[in-house]
Design an enzyme around this catalytic site. Structure first.
Site, PDB file in Angstrom:
ATOM      1  N   ASP A   1      -1.631 -11.012  12.428  1.00 50.56           N
ATOM      2  CA  ASP A   1      -1.925  -9.636  12.038  1.00 50.56           C
ATOM      3  C   ASP A   1      -0.790  -8.674  12.391  1.00 50.56           C
ATOM      4  O   ASP A   1      -0.848  -7.500  12.052  1.00 50.56           O
ATOM      5  CB  ASP A   1      -3.225  -9.176  12.724  1.00 50.56           C
TER       6      ASP A   1
ATOM      7  N   SER B   1      -5.416  -1.896   8.931  1.00 51.31           N
ATOM      8  CA  SER B   1      -5.755  -3.127   8.218  1.00 51.31           C
ATOM      9  C   SER B   1      -7.150  -2.997   7.605  1.00 51.31           C
ATOM     10  O   SER B   1      -8.074  -2.499   8.251  1.00 51.31           O
ATOM     11  CB  SER B   1      -5.731  -4.324   9.176  1.00 51.31           C
TER      12      SER B   1
ATOM     13  N   GLN C   1      -3.018  -9.976   3.436  1.00 55.44           N
ATOM     14  CA  GLN C   1      -3.694  -8.822   4.028  1.00 55.44           C
ATOM     15  C   GLN C   1      -3.487  -7.593   3.150  1.00 55.44           C
ATOM     16  O   GLN C   1      -2.383  -7.350   2.675  1.00 55.44           O
ATOM     17  CB  GLN C   1      -3.165  -8.527   5.430  1.00 55.44           C
TER      18      GLN C   1
END
Length: 288
Positions: free
Chosen positions: A204, A228, A278
């Site tokens: 991430d 995110s 993502q």
């Protein structure tokens, strides 16, 4: 650095409250919100602990629903969706203050032989050939904005060695591509579920930034609101997170206040071990 690794492994060792209920904590309560990679990794661990050890996670898909509070424990509620002949499916909801902050679906599979191919890794300088440590601090970070300096020099369980730092030193619009060598600051052993959880944790990091390069911005810019929105991973092959991995990223599109970034994680020998995607919120800060 070793203390940071121990702290990471500690937060991944969830407390079992019931058969399908687990509790995790955050390593640093001074943060404004819980790091997304932490919640992904903890939710994956919760799912893993309800699955036959002979089955490993091959994919996960998740959504960040609300900012997490680092001062409050997170409860992970696991739903056993399916236990099939080859595949197992779990759904996990992370809860704080009585509300869902994150959801994850993960699929696990018995190891089996099959067709095998992959896209090759690009030729790039090795991790010892790019600026790092004292060299990075004295040659490059001295000219970077203070927020960038603080981020890259902060002790953490994961070491990053970007191949290029141009994106953080200029406001020019550049190709939305990034190549970074990453590794955990020490091996976590042969435990593949734990290696997968640490890989999920580090996956991430830096993704949102890549989607901003085409606009001459970064997540450290006060003019940008960034967060995110979702996170997906596919685990292709076993991995040792204590060894260097090349995290190759590109952002094919941004629109509607959102940016999409894809990532590929390769071992030094060119073996592709995982893929990532993502989408994140990237919008100009609205003032007044």
């Amino acid at each position: 650095m070793q203390d940071a690794v121990e702290k990471l492994l500690g937060i991944l060792d969830l407390e079992r409250l019931e058969d399908n209920l687990f509790r995790g904590v955050s390593p640093d309560q001074s943060w404004q919100r819980v790091f997304g990679g932490q919640v992904v990794a903890q939710a994956l661990v919760a799912a893993q602990r309800t699955v036959d050890p002979a089955r490993s996670c091959h994919s996960l898909h998740s959504y960040f629903l609300r900012p997490g509070d680092p001062a409050t424990p997170i409860v992970y509620d696991v739903e056993r969706i399916r236990d099939g002949g080859s595949f197992t499916t779990r759904r996990v909801v992370a809860i704080q203050h009585g509300r869902a902050i994150f959801s994850l679906s993960a699929s696990f599979q018995i190891m089996e032989e099959g067709f095998d191919h992959q896209m090759p890794m690009a030729e790039v300088p090795g991790p010892d050939e790019v600026p790092h440590g004292k060299d990075l601090k004295e040659r490059i970070l001295r000219d970077a904005p203070p927020a960038v300096q603080r981020y890259w020099m902060r002790p953490r369980p994961i070491e990053f060695r970007p191949i290029l730092f141009d994106h953080y030193l200029t406001e020019n619009k550049l190709d939305p591509v990034q190549r970074i060598w990453v590794r955990c600051n020490r091996s976590v052993g042969d435990d593949q579920p734990l290696n997968a959880a640490v890989l999920a944790y580090l996956s991430d990091m830096t993704l949102l930034d890549t989607s901003l390069f085409a606009h001459g911005l970064s997540v450290f810019d006060e003019r940008v609101q960034a967060a995110s929105l979702d996170h997906a991973m596919w685990f292709h092959r076993p991995v040792d997170v204590g060894e260097w991995l090349l995290y190759a990223q590109d952002s094919p599109s941004s629109s509607g206040g959102r940016g999409l970034t894809r990532g590929s994680l390769y071992q030094r020998d060119g073996t592709l071990v995982a893929s990532v995607a993502q989408e994140g919120l990237i919008r100009p800060v609205r003032r007044g």
